[in-house]
Design an enzyme around this catalytic site. Structure first.
Site, PDB file in Angstrom:
ATOM      1  N   GLU A  76      44.519   5.247 -27.392  1.00 29.19           N
ATOM      2  CA  GLU A  76      45.300   4.425 -27.594  1.00 29.19           C
ATOM      3  C   GLU A  76      46.684   4.845 -27.794  1.00 29.19           C
ATOM      4  OE1 GLU A  76      44.020   1.658 -30.762  1.00 29.19           O
ATOM      5  OE2 GLU A  76      42.209   1.262 -29.863  1.00 29.19           O
ATOM      6  N   GLU A 122      41.477  -4.790 -22.454  1.00 30.08           N
ATOM      7  CA  GLU A 122      40.814  -4.728 -23.789  1.00 30.08           C
ATOM      8  C   GLU A 122      41.482  -6.238 -24.281  1.00 30.08           C
ATOM      9  OE1 GLU A 122      41.027  -1.922 -26.566  1.00 30.08           O
ATOM     10  OE2 GLU A 122      40.556  -3.076 -28.398  1.00 30.08           O
ATOM     11  N   THR A 151      48.190  -2.948 -34.826  1.00 31.83           N
ATOM     12  CA  THR A 151      48.642  -3.474 -33.817  1.00 31.83           C
ATOM     13  C   THR A 151      48.450  -5.117 -33.616  1.00 31.83           C
ATOM     14  OG1 THR A 151      47.450  -1.684 -32.694  1.00 31.83           O
ATOM     15  CG2 THR A 151      48.303  -3.363 -31.303  1.00 31.83           C
ATOM     16  N   HIS A 188      41.074   5.466 -39.233  1.00 30.04           N
ATOM     17  CA  HIS A 188      41.362   5.061 -40.905  1.00 30.04           C
ATOM     18  C   HIS A 188      40.788   6.363 -41.642  1.00 30.04           C
ATOM     19  CE1 HIS A 188      43.675   1.896 -40.118  1.00 30.04           C
ATOM     20  NE2 HIS A 188      42.553   1.116 -39.713  1.00 30.04           N
ATOM     21  N   ARG A 194      51.036   8.162 -38.006  1.00 27.43           N
ATOM     22  CA  ARG A 194      50.719   7.813 -39.441  1.00 27.43           C
ATOM     23  C   ARG A 194      49.110   8.029 -39.664  1.00 27.43           C
ATOM     24  NH1 ARG A 194      51.055   1.370 -39.039  1.00 27.43           N
ATOM     25  NH2 ARG A 194      53.140   1.519 -38.418  1.00 27.43           N
ATOM     26  N   ASN A 199      36.320   3.209 -33.987  1.00 27.56           N
ATOM     27  CA  ASN A 199      37.875   3.923 -33.978  1.00 27.56           C
ATOM     28  C   ASN A 199      37.571   4.571 -35.237  1.00 27.56           C
ATOM     29  OD1 ASN A 199      40.436   3.858 -34.984  1.00 27.56           O
ATOM     30  ND2 ASN A 199      40.991   2.209 -33.496  1.00 27.56           N
ATOM     31  N   HIS A 231      39.422  -5.419 -32.351  1.00 24.80           N
ATOM     32  CA  HIS A 231      40.338  -5.515 -33.473  1.00 24.80           C
ATOM     33  C   HIS A 231      40.004  -6.712 -34.484  1.00 24.80           C
ATOM     34  CE1 HIS A 231      43.986  -5.537 -35.640  1.00 24.80           C
ATOM     35  NE2 HIS A 231      44.546  -4.730 -34.845  1.00 24.80           N
ATOM     36  N   HIS A 260      44.085   6.243 -32.195  1.00 29.52           N
ATOM     37  CA  HIS A 260      45.430   5.463 -31.892  1.00 29.52           C
ATOM     38  C   HIS A 260      46.283   6.671 -32.358  1.00 29.52           C
ATOM     39  CE1 HIS A 260      48.053   1.841 -32.144  1.00 29.52           C
ATOM     40  NE2 HIS A 260      48.620   2.661 -31.274  1.00 29.52           N
ATOM     41  N   ARG A 320      50.019   7.131 -32.932  1.00 26.81           N
ATOM     42  CA  ARG A 320      51.330   6.356 -32.912  1.00 26.81           C
ATOM     43  C   ARG A 320      52.345   7.357 -32.932  1.00 26.81           C
ATOM     44  NH1 ARG A 320      49.491   1.014 -35.208  1.00 26.81           N
ATOM     45  NH2 ARG A 320      51.949   0.656 -35.338  1.00 26.81           N
TER      46      ARG A 320
HETATM   47  N1  PXP Z   1      41.519  -2.150 -30.331  1.00 21.18           N
HETATM   48  C1  PXP Z   1      42.801  -1.582 -30.309  1.00 21.18           C
HETATM   49  C2  PXP Z   1      43.624  -1.798 -29.114  1.00 21.18           C
HETATM   50  C3  PXP Z   1      43.512  -1.426 -31.696  1.00 21.18           C
HETATM   51  O1  PXP Z   1      44.812  -1.052 -31.713  1.00 21.18           O
HETATM   52  C4  PXP Z   1      42.526  -1.171 -32.685  1.00 21.18           C
HETATM   53  C5  PXP Z   1      43.185  -1.145 -34.153  1.00 21.18           C
HETATM   54  O2  PXP Z   1      43.626   0.170 -34.029  1.00 21.18           O
HETATM   55  C6  PXP Z   1      41.222  -1.661 -32.723  1.00 21.18           C
HETATM   56  C7  PXP Z   1      40.724  -1.995 -31.317  1.00 21.18           C
HETATM   57  C8  PXP Z   1      40.186  -1.622 -33.899  1.00 21.18           C
HETATM   58  O3  PXP Z   1      40.489  -2.559 -34.854  1.00 21.18           O
HETATM   59  P1  PXP Z   1      39.636  -2.598 -36.080  1.00 21.18           P
HETATM   60  O4  PXP Z   1      40.085  -1.328 -36.805  1.00 21.18           O
HETATM   61  O5  PXP Z   1      40.380  -3.689 -36.732  1.00 21.18           O
HETATM   62  O6  PXP Z   1      38.363  -2.631 -35.778  1.00 21.18           O
END
Ligand code: PXP
Length: 256
Positions: free
Chosen positions: A69, A152, A100, A9, A48, A6, A192, A42, A44
């Protein structure tokens, strides 16, 4: 086991200055070179971090697959139909949350209706669908009934547990939910809050076929570079089943 990285960030840092660097498109290239099996983003409502421009460009440049996402809102589903990622994971979205905070509330009728509508449109566009839910037996069963392709499981509670007994309890809950979901014919994903330190027991759960990991990998990438950060996470994830068999490394959850 597939490792999806992901890269939200990377875009978060860019948006801190509302400029054009660092570019998540470049991060995706490096993540793929490091062995990522796919790229998770993701988008949103407040954009952001990941913007529509990012979704469009990533769709044209990513060579593995994109897991997009989004919430089940009309305009988000339209974006998916237009950009056609390999997979869409439907997530709940609250404006004020930092990230999330929990899985979809599938007991809520209006959430259910919105998910059913979104799933029908994703099916029509031949996009694989996944629902982000808490590792809860009822939610796992409801996901199967709604006709998603995958689930998930939210690993946030597991990741946040500090005491070993709490962590073992959360792992057991996750393991039980993975069994129910697999029995319902769903592909099982998780993510997550997973880090280099806590991922091993989750990656060792036999029914999980995909992990989505972002924050920890992007954090390490600041110091080591993206490619190496992904390669290190991939090595841990792929080595996890062997590591949990070593005595003293990890106590398997009850009933495993
Ligand atoms: N899965 C989902 C559905 C998420 O919303 C996120 C965070 O955007 C992640 C996985 C990844 O989480 P993390 O950034 O804490 O590894």
């Amino acid at each position: 086991m597939r490792l999806y990285i992901n890269i939200d960030h990377v875009a978060t840092v860019r948006q801190a200055r509302r400029t054009d660097e660092p570019d998540p498109v470049r991060a995706a290239v490096l993540a793929e070179l490091g062995g990522a099996d796919g790229i998770t983003i993701h988008h949103r409502r407040d954009a952001r971090h990941i913007s529509v421009r990012d979704v469009e460009l990533l769709k044209r440049t990513v060579r593995t697959g994109i897991n997009l996402e989004i919430s089940s809102r009309e305009e988000m589903v339209e974006l998916a139909e237009r950009t056609r990622p390999m997979q869409v994971t439907l997530v709940p979205e609250k404006r004020e949350e930092v990230t999330t905070e929990g899985g979809l509330d599938l007991a809520n009728r209006s959430v259910q209706r919105s998910i059913v509508r979104a799933l029908a449109r994703l099916r029509g566009a031949e996009i694989r669908s996944s629902l982000f839910i808490d590792p809860d037996p009822l939610a796992a069963e409801r996901t199967g009934a709604l006709g998603a392709d995958a689930v998930e499981f939210h690993t946030g509670e597991y990741a946040n547990a500090v005491r070993p007994e709490d962590r073992a309890r959360e792992l057991n809950r996750l393991a039980a939910a993975t069994r129910l979901a697999a029995d319902a014919g769903l592909a099982v994903h998780a993510g997550h809050g997973l880090t280099y330190e806590n991922v091993v027991p989750v990656a060792a759960l036999p029914l999980i076929e995909e992990l989505n990991i972002g924050h920890s990998v992007v954090s390490r990438a600041f110091f080591t570079g993206m490619e190496r950060a992904v390669r290190e996470m991939k090595a841990i994830v792929l080595g996890a089943p062997a590591r949990v068999r070593e005595p003293g490394v990890w106590a398997p959850p009850v009933g495993f």
